[in-house]
Design a protein around this motif. Structure first.
Motif, short mmCIF file in Angstrom:
data_model
loop_
_atom_site.label_atom_id
_atom_site.label_comp_id
_atom_site.label_asym_id
_atom_site.label_seq_id
_atom_site.Cartn_x
_atom_site.Cartn_y
_atom_site.Cartn_z
N GLU A 1 15.39 7.29 -10.87
CA GLU A 1 15.71 8.54 -11.56
C GLU A 1 14.59 8.97 -12.49
O GLU A 1 14.26 10.16 -12.57
CB GLU A 1 17.02 8.38 -12.35
N ALA A 2 13.99 8.01 -13.19
CA ALA A 2 12.88 8.34 -14.08
C ALA A 2 11.69 8.84 -13.28
O ALA A 2 11.03 9.81 -13.66
CB ALA A 2 12.48 7.11 -14.91
N ARG A 3 11.40 8.17 -12.15
CA ARG A 3 10.30 8.63 -11.28
C ARG A 3 10.57 10.04 -10.77
O ARG A 3 9.70 10.92 -10.81
CB ARG A 3 10.13 7.65 -10.12
N HIS B 1 0.81 -1.21 0.00
CA HIS B 1 0.00 0.00 0.00
C HIS B 1 0.84 1.26 0.00
O HIS B 1 0.30 2.37 -0.03
CB HIS B 1 -0.93 0.00 1.21
N LEU B 2 2.18 1.11 0.06
CA LEU B 2 3.08 2.25 0.02
C LEU B 2 3.90 2.20 -1.25
O LEU B 2 4.29 1.12 -1.70
CB LEU B 2 4.00 2.26 1.24
N PRO B 3 4.20 3.34 -1.86
CA PRO B 3 4.99 3.32 -3.10
C PRO B 3 6.45 3.03 -2.82
O PRO B 3 7.01 3.44 -1.79
CB PRO B 3 4.79 4.74 -3.64
N SER B 4 7.09 2.32 -3.75
CA SER B 4 8.54 2.14 -3.69
C SER B 4 9.20 3.37 -4.28
O SER B 4 8.53 4.33 -4.69
CB SER B 4 8.94 0.89 -4.47
N GLY C 1 -4.47 5.06 -8.22
CA GLY C 1 -3.57 5.00 -9.37
C GLY C 1 -2.14 4.75 -8.92
O GLY C 1 -1.65 5.43 -8.00
N ARG C 2 -1.49 3.77 -9.51
CA ARG C 2 -0.09 3.47 -9.19
C ARG C 2 0.72 3.51 -10.49
O ARG C 2 0.44 2.76 -11.43
CB ARG C 2 0.03 2.10 -8.54
N MET C 3 1.70 4.41 -10.56
CA MET C 3 2.56 4.54 -11.74
C MET C 3 3.93 3.96 -11.40
O MET C 3 4.55 4.37 -10.41
CB MET C 3 2.69 6.01 -12.15
N VAL C 4 4.38 3.01 -12.20
CA VAL C 4 5.65 2.32 -11.96
C VAL C 4 6.63 2.70 -13.07
O VAL C 4 6.35 2.48 -14.25
CB VAL C 4 5.46 0.79 -11.91
#
Length: 325
Positions: free
Chosen positions: A132-134, A5-8, A124-127
């Motif tokens: 660096e890209a994130r 439930h937490l973003p990396s 919404g989850r964007m991977v």
């Protein structure tokens, strides 16, 4: 073990509970006619060129920012589970997989969770291919705040799909810049706003997104009410959006003080200013926000009183403008 439930450090995650049933939220997301009304941060518009809603299909759309800059997007749908999940690969070019290897795109998964019969958690989850890209998307495009604003707009739009808005318009014999000023400058606003016969005193006037105007209203018989407006969007001199509520003296949200009926705690208020031949038309849209079915029913039954209240307010604005040419 990481918390799902937490973003990396290669992800952006945003989530919001919308006060709407899951099938309605799904329709608002998957129908490009609806998507155009809420997709993207505030001030952005979205135009869809191609929408093939199937696994392997493409969605091509252009987002235009408030400054007129165009942002072309091309996505390939990878997974569609009706009313539960959508996954797609987004990039700017035709070779999406190649874009992903270069770190110029991301995979997005949207989930639709029914938390009640009239509540849906939209996530919404964007991977991204790398941290660096994130970080670049967060830094250069404001993706975190943009995602938050997108979900706010989705909440506002789905509120309007569940209730026919109350709409009232008035033409004023004054230029738009002047009309805008009397809505947005405290020394003017306090002189005319509110139902006819009410006296307004401002406790706070913070005209910025997220800012709040907090005011007392003294009725003709002397009873004191409190109200507040929390600004969502300010697009001078064309548009104001705020959440309007009855309030307490401390600025918190309070129920309607003059009825036991379940009046909506928050009203989404959109004011549009248009000018033609030196005259300005003000159009007000009012709709319950984050409301229950009972609150929407009270709203529907109260259209006559709303018309009376807003008519009195606009009468006072007409009189005030006549004194401020």
């Amino acid at each position: 073990m990481s918390d799902p439930h937490l973003p990396s450090d290669t992800e952006i995650l945003f989530s919001r509970i919308l006060h709407a049933p899951r099938e309605l939220v799904w329709e608002a997301w998957t129908n490009p006619v609806h998507v155009a009304q809420w997709w993207g941060p505030r001030g952005f518009t979205t135009t869809t060129k191609r929408h093939e809603f199937r696994v392997g299909g493409y969605w091509e759309h252009t987002m235009q920012g408030p400054d007129g800059t165009n942002y072309p997007n091309k996505s390939k749908f990878l997974e569609i589970v009706p009313q539960e999940r959508i996954t797609y690969l987004l990039g700017g070019g035709s070779d999406l997989e190649g874009d992903e290897r270069r770190g110029t795109t991301f995979r997005a998964t949207w989930t639709f969770e029914a938390v009640a019969s009239d509540r849906t958690r939209l996530t919404g989850r964007m991977v991204f291919p790398s941290k660096e890209a994130r970080d670049r998307v967060v830094r250069d495009f404001g993706a975190v705040e943009g995602g938050k604003q997108t979900l706010e707009r989705a909440a506002e739009y789905t509120a309007g799909l569940q209730t026919k808005p109350f709409v009232i318009s008035r033409e004023f014999a004054a230029p738009r810049d002047l009309v805008w000023r009397v809505w947005t400058e405290p020394e003017h606003f306090s002189q005319w706003f509110g139902p006819k016969g009410f006296k307004i005193k401002l406790a706070r006037f913070d005209l910025q997104p997220g800012g709040m105007t907090h005011y007392s209203m003294v009725m003709p018989e002397g009873k004191v009410l409190w109200g507040r407006a929390v600004y969502r969007e300010i697009a001078a001199p064309a548009k104001l959006v705020w959440l309007n509520s009855f309030s307490d003296e401390a600025g918190g949200i309070a129920p309607h003080p003059l009825t036991k009926d379940p009046w909506p705690l928050q009203m989404l208020t959109t004011i549009v200013f248009t000018e033609q031949a030196g005259k300005t038309t003000v159009t007000i849209h009012w709709v319950p926000f984050d409301s229950t079915a009972a609150e929407r029913a009270t709203f529907e039954a109260g259209r006559g009183s709303m018309a009376m209240g807003w008519t009195g307010t606009l009468d006072q604005l007409t009189a005030y403008l006549s004194l401020n040419p």
